[in-house]
Write an enzyme that holds these catalytic residues in place. Structure first.
Site, mmCIF file in Angstrom:
data_model
loop_
_atom_site.group_PDB
_atom_site.id
_atom_site.type_symbol
_atom_site.label_atom_id
_atom_site.label_comp_id
_atom_site.label_asym_id
_atom_site.label_seq_id
_atom_site.Cartn_x
_atom_site.Cartn_y
_atom_site.Cartn_z
ATOM 1 N N GLU A 493 37.952 34.932 40.064
ATOM 2 C CA GLU A 493 38.179 34.465 38.045
ATOM 3 C C GLU A 493 37.049 33.727 38.191
ATOM 4 O O GLU A 493 35.680 33.647 37.935
ATOM 5 C CB GLU A 493 39.568 33.923 37.919
ATOM 6 C CG GLU A 493 39.467 34.148 36.388
ATOM 7 C CD GLU A 493 40.427 34.584 36.000
ATOM 8 O OE1 GLU A 493 41.581 34.933 36.983
ATOM 9 O OE2 GLU A 493 41.001 34.107 34.911
ATOM 10 N N GLU A 767 47.970 25.523 37.947
ATOM 11 C CA GLU A 767 47.846 26.273 36.826
ATOM 12 C C GLU A 767 48.707 26.426 36.690
ATOM 13 O O GLU A 767 49.149 27.004 34.729
ATOM 14 C CB GLU A 767 47.652 28.573 37.342
ATOM 15 C CG GLU A 767 47.350 28.175 36.065
ATOM 16 C CD GLU A 767 46.875 29.499 36.488
ATOM 17 O OE1 GLU A 767 47.147 30.450 37.926
ATOM 18 O OE2 GLU A 767 46.186 30.618 36.045
HETATM 19 C C1 BGC Z 1 42.493 31.406 33.197
HETATM 20 C C2 BGC Z 1 42.641 30.916 32.875
HETATM 21 C C3 BGC Z 1 42.773 31.119 31.494
HETATM 22 C C4 BGC Z 1 43.651 32.297 30.515
HETATM 23 C C5 BGC Z 1 43.229 32.559 29.546
HETATM 24 C C6 BGC Z 1 43.379 33.069 32.544
HETATM 25 O O1 BGC Z 1 43.496 33.925 33.635
HETATM 26 O O2 BGC Z 1 42.552 31.445 34.477
HETATM 27 O O3 BGC Z 1 42.836 29.411 32.997
HETATM 28 O O4 BGC Z 1 42.561 29.848 30.075
HETATM 29 O O5 BGC Z 1 43.357 33.395 32.072
HETATM 30 O O6 BGC Z 1 44.827 34.126 29.220
#
Ligand code: BGC
Length: 921
Positions: A493, A767
C-alpha cells in the site's frame, strides 16, 4: 598540569574565544529562504525570507528590518551593486517576507542578509549572508534530451539499466551544476562518485502534471580532461507495482533520464553536457527493484569503473532519445529522502522455525545494510517483518502481497557491503538465510530513511509509558513521511492516504518541520484533484481510472482544506493558503454539490470513522457513526476553513458567501442530527466529538452534549472512536472541562487505548487498537499495519494540554501563542519544547507538595498569553518575587478562577499553589 602547559592552555582558549563569541553573539540567525537554509535550485518567483532574533532578553523583539540582495557576497556591502534593497521597513514580520526585487534569473545565485532594529529601535546590525540559487525556470533552459534504454522494456525482467557517457573538459572548472530527473527513480554518478545524498529521487509527485528535478553542486567532482557521468534507473512509483492488485506502469512503461551538467570554466566560458544520443546503456546488477517487493542484486554483474572516465563501453547499446515533456518540470520543494539513523541489532537469534533472525529493537523504515564475505554466487536472502508471531517466528502475513525481500548474490571479492537502491521496507526483524558463516552484530545494520525534516518537538513527562507513546508517535512519523505522507510503510500500500494525513497534520507539525513537506504534497493534491472537484483517496492518485474516479470521501477529501489551514496556523505560511485556495474551494463546491439544497451530505459511501472500536470483529471497517453525519460535519468544517482563508486572503465576497453557507449547513446539521436534549446522532463518542469540535452544536446545548460525551466515556471507561473521532476526542473533553475523563482515556492500559499497544511492546503506532489481541493472536491479516500514524494524532493534545503549548489562530506561526498547562492524570512533571518559526518555545513544570513550578521560554519577537487555571495572581511569584507588571510581564489579571498574564519574549519562572481541577458532572 605544569605551569607552561597551563599558560599554553589559556592561550589556546583565548585565541579560540573570539570566534566562538562572535558566533554566539550574532544577534540574528536561522536564515531561511523558502523552507530551507541556503537552498540550491529554487523555482519560486518570489522566494520568502525568514530569520530569528537570538536574544533571550525579556521583551526582545523586532521593530523594523531591512533586507538586501546581491549576486555576490561582496556586493552586499556596496549599495550600487545590490539587486534589491527593501529599505527600512517598520514591521515585526520576521518570517516569510517576500523578495520584491527584479525578476530572478535561471541558475543565478543570490546572497541576502537582513538587518534588524530591536524593540528599542536599536540597530542590531547586519546578519551573516545567506544565499540561494535559482534552478532552471523555463523549459527552454533544458537543452538535454530525454533518453531511454533503447530496448523497450514492458514487462518481463526489469533489471535496472546503467546509462553512461564520457566527456572531456577543456580547462579548470570554476563551478558546475547538474540538473536531473527521471521517469522512474535515478541515482547519478560522476567519475565514480555518487552525486548528492538524496535517495529515491526525483521523489513521488503527480508525475503526469509535476515532475521534480534536483539540482546538485558537482564542482568538486570534475577535473580537466576525461570525465564520465553515469546513472542507474529503477522502476519506483513510476512504472513499478504500486496501488492495488499488482497494478504497474501507472505513469508509463519506459524508464528515462533527463540530466544536464552545466560547467563554467575559470575563464568564464560555459559548456553543457546533457543527456543525449551519445549515452550508452546496459542492464546492471540490480536484477529487479520494486517498492513493495524489495530488490535482487547480483554483484557478479557489477561493471567495475563503469561510471568513471576511460571505461571501455564496447558492447553497450546506444540509448534512444525519446519525446517526453519538459513543460511539467518543477524544482524539488520538500525535504529529500535521506539516510537518517543507523540501528544496530539488539538481538540475533534462531527462530523456532530455524531461521536466523536479527532484531533491530525498533519498528523502522528504510533498509538493512548487509555486510558479508563468502564465495562468489552465494545468495543471501533478507526477509523483513514488523513483528514475531505467537511462536516467535517472523510474521509477514500482514504485508499482504509485498514480498519485502532483498536478495544479494555475492561477487566473492573480499568483504562486501550492500544497501538496496529503489525500494524500502517497514520492519524491525530481518530473517537472514544463506549467510555464509555466523551472523555478527555488524552483519546487518538498520538504515532509517525518510524525508529529511528538522526535528522541532520534544515532549517528556513523569510517566515512562507516555514517553514511550510519544516515541512511538515520532517513529510513526519518521517512517511514514517518505516523500509523501503514507498510511503505512510495510504492506502493498504505502500510499498518500488523505484522511490519515489530515488527522495527523497538527501533531506532525509539533514534532518536525513539515511545512515544505506538506506544501509540496498539496500541490500534487491540487494537480490530482478530480474533474468534479472531488479529492482522490490517495495523493498522488494511483487508484483512480478514467472511468472510475476513486475519491470524494468525507474526512479524507477534507485534507484539501484542513492541511493548508494547519500549515498556516503552525508556520504562518500564508502563501500555502494562496496557492491552495482554488483547490480548497473546488473541494467545498464538490461537497456542496453532493449535499444539495438541504445541505445534508447523505447517501454517499465514505470510510466513516474508520476502524472504530465497534468495528472490531465485525468484518467491516466503516465504524458505527453515521457517515451522513460525518460527511455533513466535515462539509461544515471545510466551509468554515474556506471562509476563514478567504478572510485572510482579502477575498471578502467569498468570505461572506461561505459564511452564509456555513450558517445554513449548521442549521441543517442541527435539525437533522441534534436532538433537543443535546444528543448528537446515535450518541457515539465520534458524533459528539465532531459536532463539538467543529462548533456545530447550538450554544444552549453545548454543555448538555459535552456532558453526554463525558458520561459515555465514564460509563465505558474507554474510547470507542476510529480514525476521525480519535484525533479530537481528548481536546473536546478538555475544552469542556472534562480533563479527568481525557486523562482517564490517555492513561488506560487495556484495549482499547493508546497504551495498550505500548504495553504489548509496540515501538510505533498501530493501525488498529488491537493489532495484536490480548490473547497474543493477530487481527485480520488483510489490514493490520504496525506502523500507521493516524491514532498518533493524540500527540498534539499532549503538547497542548500537558505541555501547555497552544497556537493563537489570530497570530499564526507562534507570532503570539497561548500557554496553558493543564495537569492531571497523576502527572507530576512535563517538559515540552517546540522549535517555532521564531525560535524555541519551552515549558517545563514540576508539581510537588501542592506547589507548582512552571518555567516557560518565549522566543524573541514573539509573545504569549499564559493562563494558569485556578490560581490567584496575588498569591503567585515569578522569579521568586510577587507578580509585578514590567520586565516582560505586560499584563497580569484575574479572570474569575484563572490567573492570566501577557508575556513578552524571555524566560520566566512561576511558582504557585496548585489545586487540581474537578470535572463537572
Ligand atoms: C489505509 C488507510 C486508509 C484507509 C481508507 C487503508 O487501507 O491503510 O489508512 O485511510 O484504507 O479506508
Amino acid at each position: 598540569m605544569n605551569y607552561a602547559r597551563c599558560i599554553l592552555a589559556i592561550l589556546i582558549a583565548l585565541t579560540a574565544a573570539p570566534s566562538i563569541a562572535a558566533k554566539s553573539d550574532q544577534p540574528i540567525g536561522g536564515l531561511k529562504t523558502e523552507y530551507q537554509h541556503d537552498p540550491l535550485g529554487l523555482d519560486a518567483a518570489e522566494p520568502r525570507f525568514s530569520w530569528q532574533m537570538k536574544s533571550r532578553a525579556r521583551g526582545a523583539g523586532q521593530s523594523a528590518y531591512q533586507i538586501r540582495v546581491a549576486t555576490d557576497e561582496d556586493a552586499l556591502r556596496g549599495a550600487q551593486s545590490l539587486i534589491w534593497d527593501s529599505g527600512k521597513i517598520d514591521s515585526r514580520q520576521s518570517i516569510f517576507v517576500s523578495y520584491g526585487g527584479p525578476r530572478l534569473q535561471s541558475r543565478a545565485r543570490y546572497f541576502w542578509q537582513v538587518r534588524v532594529w530591536d524593540e528599542r529601535g536599536l540597530d542590531l546590525g547586519w546578519s551573516r549572508a545567506a544565499n540561494w540559487e535559482m534552478g532552471l525556470l523555463s523549459p527552454a533552459d533544458w537543452s538535454a534530451d530525454w533518453i531511454s534504454p533503447a530496448v523497450h522494456e514492458g514487462g518481463g525482467t526489469r533489471a535496472s539499466p546503467l546509462l553512461r557517457r564520457d566527456f572531456d573538459l577543456g580547462g579548470r572548472v570554476a563551478r558546475a551544476r547538474v540538473y536531473a530527473t527521471s521517469h522512474g527513480l535515478y541515482e547519478l554518478f560522476i567519475n565514480g562518485h555518487r552525486v548528492g545524498d538524496e535517495l529515491m529521487t526525483p521523489g513521488w509527485t503527480s508525475y503526469n502534471h509535476r515532475l521534480q528535478y534536483q539540482t546538485y553542486d558537482v564542482t568538486n567532482l570534475l577535473k580537466a580532461g576525461r570525465n564520465a557521468i553515469g546513472a542507474v534507473l529503477g522502476d519506483g512509483w513510476y512504472r513499478g507495482v504500486i496501488g492495488f492488485a499488482g497494478a504497474h506502469d501507472r505513469y508509463g512503461n519506459r524508464l528515462a533520464l533527463l540530466c544536464q551538467l552545466e560547467v563554467t570554466y575559470q575563464d568564464g566560458h560555459r559548456e553543457i553536457i546533457g543527456s543525449d544520443a551519445q549515452w550508452q546503456t546496459l542492464p546492471g546488477p540490480i536484477l529487479s527493484s520494486q517498492v513493495y517487493d524489495g530488490e535482487s542484486y547480483d554483484a557478479r554483474l557489477e561493471r567495475a569503473g563503469w561510471n568513471a572516465g576511460g571505461y571501455d563501453d564496447a558492447g553497450w547499446s546506444p540509448v534512444e532519445v525519446i519525446a517526453a515533456s519538459k513543460e511539467i518540470l518543477v524544482a524539488s520543494q520538500g525535504p529529500a529522502v535521506r539516510r537518517i539513523n543507523e540501528l544496530v541489532p539488539v538481538r540475533i537469534f534462531k527462530s523456532p522455525s530455524g531461521e536466523a533472525v536479527v532484531d533491530l529493537g525498533q519498528n523502522m523504515v528504510g533498509w538493512a545494510r548487509l555486510k558479508v564475505k563468502g564465495p562468489a554466487g552465494t545468495v543471501v536472502t533478507l526477509r523483513h517483518a514488523e513483528v514475531l508471531d505467537q511462536n516467535g517466528n517472523v510474521y509477514t502475513d500482514n504485508l499482504r502481497s509485498a514480498k519485502s525481500t532483498v536478495r544479494y548474490t555475492l561477487s566473492g571479492k573480499g568483504t562486501e557491503i550492500f544497501e538496496p537502491h529503489f525500494t524500502y521496507q517497514g520492519f524491525r526483524f530481518v530473517a537472514v538465510s544463506g549467510y555464509p558463516g555466523k551472523l555478527a552484530r555488524d552483519s546487518i545494520t538498520g538504515i532509517t530513511l525518510h524525508s529529511d525534516m528538522a526535528v522541532t518537538g520534544t515532549f517528556t513527562t513523569s510517566k515512562p509509558l507516555i514517553d514511550r507513546l510519544q516515541h512511538n508517535i515520532q517513529w510513526g512519523q519518521k517512517g511514514n513521511f517518505f516523500d509523501v505522507p503514507t498510511d503505512c510503510p510495510q504492506r502493498d500500500e504505502r500510499l498518500g492516504w488523505t484522511g490519515d494525513a489530515q488527522v495527523f497534520a497538527p501533531t506532525a507539525a509539533f514534532n518536525m518541520d513539515v511545512d515544505g513537506f506538506f506544501s509540496k504534497w498539496l500541490k500534487d493534491l491540487a494537480a490530482d484533484q478530480l474533474e468534479n472537484g472531488s479529492i482522490p483517496f490517495v495523493v498522488p492518485d494511483v487508484l483512480s481510472s478514467s472511468d472510475r474516479p476513486a475519491g470524494g470521501a468525507a474526512g479524507w477529501g477534507d485534507a484539501a482544506t484542513v492541511i493548508p489551514w494547519e500549515l498556516y496556523l503552525a508556520y504562518g505560511d500564508k502563501r500555502v493558503l494562496e496557492d491552495q485556495y482554488i483547490s480548497m474551494r473546488r473541494w467545498v463546491e464538490y461537497e456542496q454539490s453532493r449535499a444539495g439544497a438541504d445541505e445534508i451530505w447523505d447517501g454517499d459511501t465514505h470510510f466513516g470513522d474508520w476502524l472504530d472500536f465497534f468495528s472490531v470483529g465485525t468484518g467491516s471497517s466503516f465504524g458505527s457513526t453515521s457517515t451522513d453525519l460525518i460527511a455533513t460535519a466535515y462539509f461544515a468544517h471545510s466551509t468554515d476553513i474556506l471562509r476563514r482563508s478567504a478572510l485572510i486572503l482579502g477575498k471578502d465576497k467569498d468570505a461572506a458567501r461561505y459564511g452564509d453557507s456555513l450558517a445554513r449547513i449548521k442549521a441543517a446539521f442541527q435539525r437533522q442530527f441534534i436532538a433537543s436534549d443535546g444528543t448528537v446522532g446515535a450518541g457515539t463518542q465520534t458524533a459528539y466529538v465532531l459536532a463539538l469540535d467543529f462548533d456545530l452544536v447550538p450554544d444552549e446545548l453545548r454543555v448538555a452534549a459535552a456532558q453526554k460525551l463525558a458520561a459515555d466515556v465514564r460509563r465505558r471507561g474507554h474510547l470507542t472512536t476510529g480514525f476521525l473521532g480519535t484525533p479530537k476526542l481528548l481536546s473536546v473533553l478538555t475544552r469542556f472541562g472534562y480533563g479527568d475523563e481525557a486523562y482517564l482515556l490517555l492513561n488506560r492500559e487495556q484495549f482499547p487505548s493508546w497504551l495498550y499497544p505500548v504495553r504489548q511492546g509496540a515501538t510505533t503506532i498501530w493501525e488498529r487498537w488491537d493489532g495484536i489481541k490480548p490473547d497474543g493472536t493477530f487481527q485480520d491479516k488483510g489490514m493490520n499495519s504496525f506502523n500507521h500514524y493516524a491514532y498518533g494524532a493524540v500527540g498534539s493534545w499532549m503538547y497542548q494540554t500537558i505541555g501547555g503549548i497552544n497556537i493563537d489562530p489570530s497570530a499564526p506561526g507562534y507570532a503570539h501563542f497561548l500557554i496553558q498547562v493543564q495537569p492531571g492524570g497523576g502527572f507530576t512533571h512535563a517538559h515540552a519544547e517546540h522549535d517555532s518559526p521564531y525560535g524555541a518555545i519551552r515549558t517545563d513544570w514540576m508539581l510537588k507538595d501542592g506547589r507548582m513550578d512552571l518555567n516557560v521560554v518565549i522566543p524573541a519577537n514573539s509573545g504569549a498569553m499564559l493562563r494558569v487555571p485556578r490560581a490567584r495572581v496575588a498569591a503567585m511569584t515569578e522569579s521568586g518575587r510577587p507578580i509585578r507588571v514590567g520586565n516582560g510581564i505586560a499584563g497580569a489579571r484575574q479572570e474569575t478562577e484563572d490567573a492570566v498574564f501577557d508575556l513578552a519574549a524571555g524566560q520566566y519562572s512561576f511558582r504557585y499553589a496548585y489545586s487540581p481541577a474537578v470535572s463537572p458532572p
